[in-house]
Design a protein around this motif. Structure first.
Motif, PDB file in Angstrom:
ATOM      1  N   LYS A   1      44.652  35.678  49.886  1.00  9.49           N
ATOM      2  CA  LYS A   1      44.145  36.914  49.715  1.00  9.49           C
ATOM      3  C   LYS A   1      43.982  37.813  50.718  1.00  9.49           C
ATOM      4  CE  LYS A   1      41.242  37.665  46.178  1.00  9.49           C
ATOM      5  NZ  LYS A   1      39.864  37.825  45.454  1.00  9.49           N
TER       6      LYS A   1
ATOM      7  N   ARG B   1      29.171  48.159  48.212  1.00  9.53           N
ATOM      8  CA  ARG B   1      29.475  46.842  47.969  1.00  9.53           C
ATOM      9  C   ARG B   1      29.482  46.623  46.543  1.00  9.53           C
ATOM     10  NH1 ARG B   1      31.420  43.235  46.224  1.00  9.53           N
ATOM     11  NH2 ARG B   1      31.741  41.045  46.891  1.00  9.53           N
TER      12      ARG B   1
ATOM     13  N   GLN C   1      38.352  43.706  29.605  1.00  6.23           N
ATOM     14  CA  GLN C   1      37.632  42.357  28.825  1.00  6.23           C
ATOM     15  C   GLN C   1      36.609  42.141  30.071  1.00  6.23           C
ATOM     16  OE1 GLN C   1      39.718  38.658  29.467  1.00  6.23           O
ATOM     17  NE2 GLN C   1      38.883  37.709  27.413  1.00  6.23           N
ATOM     18  N   GLY C   2      35.399  41.916  29.422  1.00  4.90           N
ATOM     19  CA  GLY C   2      34.592  41.495  30.322  1.00  4.90           C
ATOM     20  C   GLY C   2      33.769  42.619  30.880  1.00  4.90           C
ATOM     21  N   PHE C   3      32.436  42.774  30.753  1.00  6.03           N
ATOM     22  CA  PHE C   3      31.730  44.010  31.049  1.00  6.03           C
ATOM     23  C   PHE C   3      30.488  43.749  32.144  1.00  6.03           C
ATOM     24  CE2 PHE C   3      29.029  47.894  30.028  1.00  6.03           C
ATOM     25  CZ  PHE C   3      30.078  48.537  30.139  1.00  6.03           C
ATOM     26  N   GLY C   4      30.866  42.734  32.962  1.00  2.00           N
ATOM     27  CA  GLY C   4      29.908  42.413  34.201  1.00  2.00           C
ATOM     28  C   GLY C   4      30.163  43.323  35.631  1.00  2.00           C
ATOM     29  N   ASN C   5      29.985  42.698  36.768  1.00  2.00           N
ATOM     30  CA  ASN C   5      30.048  43.625  37.723  1.00  2.00           C
ATOM     31  C   ASN C   5      31.426  44.273  38.012  1.00  2.00           C
ATOM     32  OD1 ASN C   5      31.146  43.550  40.784  1.00  2.00           O
ATOM     33  ND2 ASN C   5      28.904  43.912  40.795  1.00  2.00           N
ATOM     34  N   VAL C   6      32.645  43.354  37.650  1.00  2.00           N
ATOM     35  CA  VAL C   6      33.862  43.966  37.930  1.00  2.00           C
ATOM     36  C   VAL C   6      34.375  45.061  36.586  1.00  2.00           C
ATOM     37  CG1 VAL C   6      36.207  43.516  38.305  1.00  2.00           C
ATOM     38  CG2 VAL C   6      34.743  42.024  38.963  1.00  2.00           C
ATOM     39  N   GLY C   7      34.091  44.367  35.221  1.00  2.51           N
ATOM     40  CA  GLY C   7      34.538  45.111  34.116  1.00  2.51           C
ATOM     41  C   GLY C   7      33.859  46.340  34.035  1.00  2.51           C
TER      42      GLY C   7
ATOM     43  N   SER D   1      34.648  44.083  26.109  1.00  2.00           N
ATOM     44  CA  SER D   1      34.120  42.889  25.435  1.00  2.00           C
ATOM     45  C   SER D   1      33.021  42.210  26.704  1.00  2.00           C
ATOM     46  CB  SER D   1      35.214  41.763  25.178  1.00  2.00           C
ATOM     47  OG  SER D   1      35.809  41.457  26.160  1.00  2.00           O
ATOM     48  N   ASP D   2      32.225  41.292  26.028  1.00  2.33           N
ATOM     49  CA  ASP D   2      31.478  40.403  26.912  1.00  2.33           C
ATOM     50  C   ASP D   2      31.427  39.057  25.995  1.00  2.33           C
ATOM     51  OD1 ASP D   2      29.433  40.730  25.339  1.00  2.33           O
ATOM     52  OD2 ASP D   2      27.879  41.720  26.772  1.00  2.33           O
TER      53      ASP D   2
ATOM     54  N   CYS E   1      38.741  41.207  33.063  1.00  2.02           N
ATOM     55  CA  CYS E   1      37.790  41.164  34.241  1.00  2.02           C
ATOM     56  C   CYS E   1      36.952  40.322  33.841  1.00  2.02           C
ATOM     57  CB  CYS E   1      37.135  42.666  34.164  1.00  2.02           C
ATOM     58  SG  CYS E   1      38.267  44.068  34.797  1.00  2.02           S
ATOM     59  N   ALA E   2      37.026  38.965  33.088  1.00  2.00           N
ATOM     60  CA  ALA E   2      36.264  38.086  32.877  1.00  2.00           C
ATOM     61  C   ALA E   2      36.499  36.791  33.393  1.00  2.00           C
ATOM     62  CB  ALA E   2      35.977  37.957  31.158  1.00  2.00           C
TER      63      ALA E   2
ATOM     64  N   GLY F   1      41.697  42.204  37.260  1.00  2.00           N
ATOM     65  CA  GLY F   1      40.404  42.342  37.847  1.00  2.00           C
ATOM     66  C   GLY F   1      39.738  40.888  38.031  1.00  2.00           C
ATOM     67  N   ALA F   2      39.896  39.957  37.140  1.00  6.04           N
ATOM     68  CA  ALA F   2      39.399  38.652  37.235  1.00  6.04           C
ATOM     69  C   ALA F   2      40.331  37.619  38.130  1.00  6.04           C
ATOM     70  CB  ALA F   2      39.320  37.818  36.119  1.00  6.04           C
ATOM     71  N   ASN F   3      39.813  36.503  38.546  1.00  2.95           N
ATOM     72  CA  ASN F   3      40.722  35.699  39.412  1.00  2.95           C
ATOM     73  C   ASN F   3      41.662  34.854  38.288  1.00  2.95           C
ATOM     74  OD1 ASN F   3      40.373  36.230  42.197  1.00  2.95           O
ATOM     75  ND2 ASN F   3      38.199  35.389  41.898  1.00  2.95           N
TER      76      ASN F   3
END
Ligand code: NAD
Length: 430
Positions: free
Chosen positions: A106, A199, A230-236, A254-255, A306-307, A328-330
């Motif tokens: 990366k 950041r 998909q995912g509503f944390g830091n990235v999503g 979603s989360d 992103c989850a 967004g996710a790995n």
């Protein structure tokens, strides 16, 4: 020498984890595309250093528990090692090796002057008190201190760690260096002790910079587009926010509590506020509930997973109706699903580029700490856009020229840069 002797058995268990094996497959495929020097490839297929440490901690009940910690330094050809620290009950050396390899590739594809590393402790941090977590972090920092430092190896937060963890790490390292503040030893710190503005939202903003650019390439526009997250944390959540601000309709997010749909577009500001107060979207009533499966299969212009890893595999790849997927996710799409989606003409922006915003701003944080001169948030966002889109452009050009999928293109560009640098530096001692 006996004729059957195997000089390089590669039989160590820590090199046989699924994450690392998967990465090796991508590395080998990409190396073929660029006709990589076999001597270089051989070196790129193994981590340089794997450190395992015991981390004894006095628990609140006065008993002593010993945890196991790791730091894997994969490759430092391009600069000091860089990569996060994970606290999770599934952490083992094999996983850390895989994650350290991914950081190496990366950082290289993003054009950063950094090598790749990763660290972690096998622990469920939700079961620790704040005091226990602090003791664990400080002892781990002390155990790996001889191998890290602003010019050697610069850790950062990952799953289960956060800016407070980095503050304790930075303080421990500084105390052991005579008490002189060493902010450059870690990134992802609170702004008050040398963290960077911008950041926190960097990864989500980067996802949207890439999404906007991919839409431009495909003759689409972000304003008025339909986006699923998909995912509503830091990235999503930040990706949704920045897309919303650019006029996109976020039709579903979603989360862990499930999916939330509104064909006219969700109110992302309201949802972020809801999560701040309630920790998750559970019981959010201003949308129609859908399943995670349904969410992934919605008709939309862009899908932003992103989850978690492995969300799109051979079971649902045929059913995806998005025109493009920005990772967004790995690792949200398996290798086999990537092939199916590629054949169906779905554009994929691979994780190493799409979620690179976080490590790019971590790099900026390190630079600011070294200079002791801190930038405005706007300045950070603009510089992030420049670095990220330059890397994306290089990968897109390579992809168009070689007619390979975007994931292979990103890995090939990464290996090409490492190969050139390794050949220039040569092999020590000869
Ligand atoms: P996070 O913990 O803040 O958020 C994860 C989100 O995913 C949460 O909203 C959670 O509820 C949701 N989730 C979990 N299981 C789910 C499921 N089955 N279905 C739908 N949603 C689910 O984590 P994050 O920092 O946003 O990281 C997300 C991903 O992005 C990870 O793969 C991480 O490695 C990667 N990543 C993060 C950063 C960063 O700077 N935070 C940088 C690069 C890559």
């Amino acid at each position: 020498m006996a004729p059957q002797e195997n000089l390089n058995p590669h039989s160590e268990a820590h090199l046989n984890g699924p994450l690392f094996q998967n990465a090796l497959m991508t590395i080998k495929d990409a190396a073929k595309i660029i006709n990589c020097d076999p001597n270089i490839l051989e070196r790129l297929e193994r981590p340089r250093r794997c450190l395992t440490v015991s981390v004894p901690v006095r628990m609140d009940d006065q008993s002593v528990k010993v945890f196991t910690g790791y730091r894997v330094q994969y490759n430092s050809t391009l600069g000091p090692y860089k990569g996060g620290i994970r606290y999770h009950q599934n952490v083992d050396l094999a996983e850390v090796v895989g994650l350290a390899a991914l950081m190496t590739f990366k950082n290289s594809v993003l054009g950063l002057p950094l090598g790749g590393a990763k660290g972690g402790i096998c622990v469920d941090p939700t079961k620790l008190s704040r005091a226990e977590n602090q003791s664990l972090t400080r002892r781990y920092a002390s155990e790996i201190a001889p191998f890290v430092g602003p010019t050697k190896d610069i850790p950062a937060p990952d799953v289960g760690t956060n800016p407070q963890t980095m503050a304790w790490f930075m303080d421990t390292y500084s105390q052991e260096q005579g008490g002189y503040a060493q902010p450059g030893v870690v990134t992802g710190k609170p702004v008050e002790i040398g963290g960077s503005l911008g950041r926190n939202h960097a990864t989500g903003l980067g996802v949207i910079y890439i999404c906007e650019k991919a839409m431009e390439i495909k003759g689409m526009k972000m304003a008025g587009s339909r986006i699923v997250v998909q995912g509503f944390g830091n990235v999503g959540s930040f990706a949704a926010k920045f897309a919303h601000e650019r006029g996109a309709r976020i039709i579903a997010v979603s989360d862990v509590s499930g999916g939330y749909f509104n064909g006219d577009g969700l109110n992302i500001t309201d949802m972020m506020e809801y999560v701040k107060q309630n920790k998750s979207l559970k019981d959010y009533s201003k949308a129609q509930m859908i399943s995670n499966e349904q969410l992934l299969e919605l008709e939309c212009d862009a899908l932003l997973p992103c989850a978690l890893e492995g969300q799109i595999d051979t079971h649902n790849a045929e059913k995806i109706k998005a025109k493009m997927i920005i990772e967004g996710a790995n690792g949200p799409i398996t290798n086999a699903a990537t092939k199916i989606l590629d054949q169906r003409g779905v554009f994929i922006a691979p994780d190493v580029i799409a979620n690179g915003g976080g490590v790019i701003v971590s790099y900026f944080e390190w630079v600011q700490d070294i200079m002791s001169f801190f930038w405005e948030e706007q300045d950070v966002d603009t510089k992030l856009k420049g670095v990220l889109l330059r890397a994306f452009d290089t990968v897109c050009k390579f992809q168009a020229e070689k007619k390979v999928d975007m994931r292979s293109a990103a890995m090939a560009v990464s290996i090409q840069r490492l190969e050139k640098a390794m050949l220039l530096r040569g092999l020590y001692p000869r």
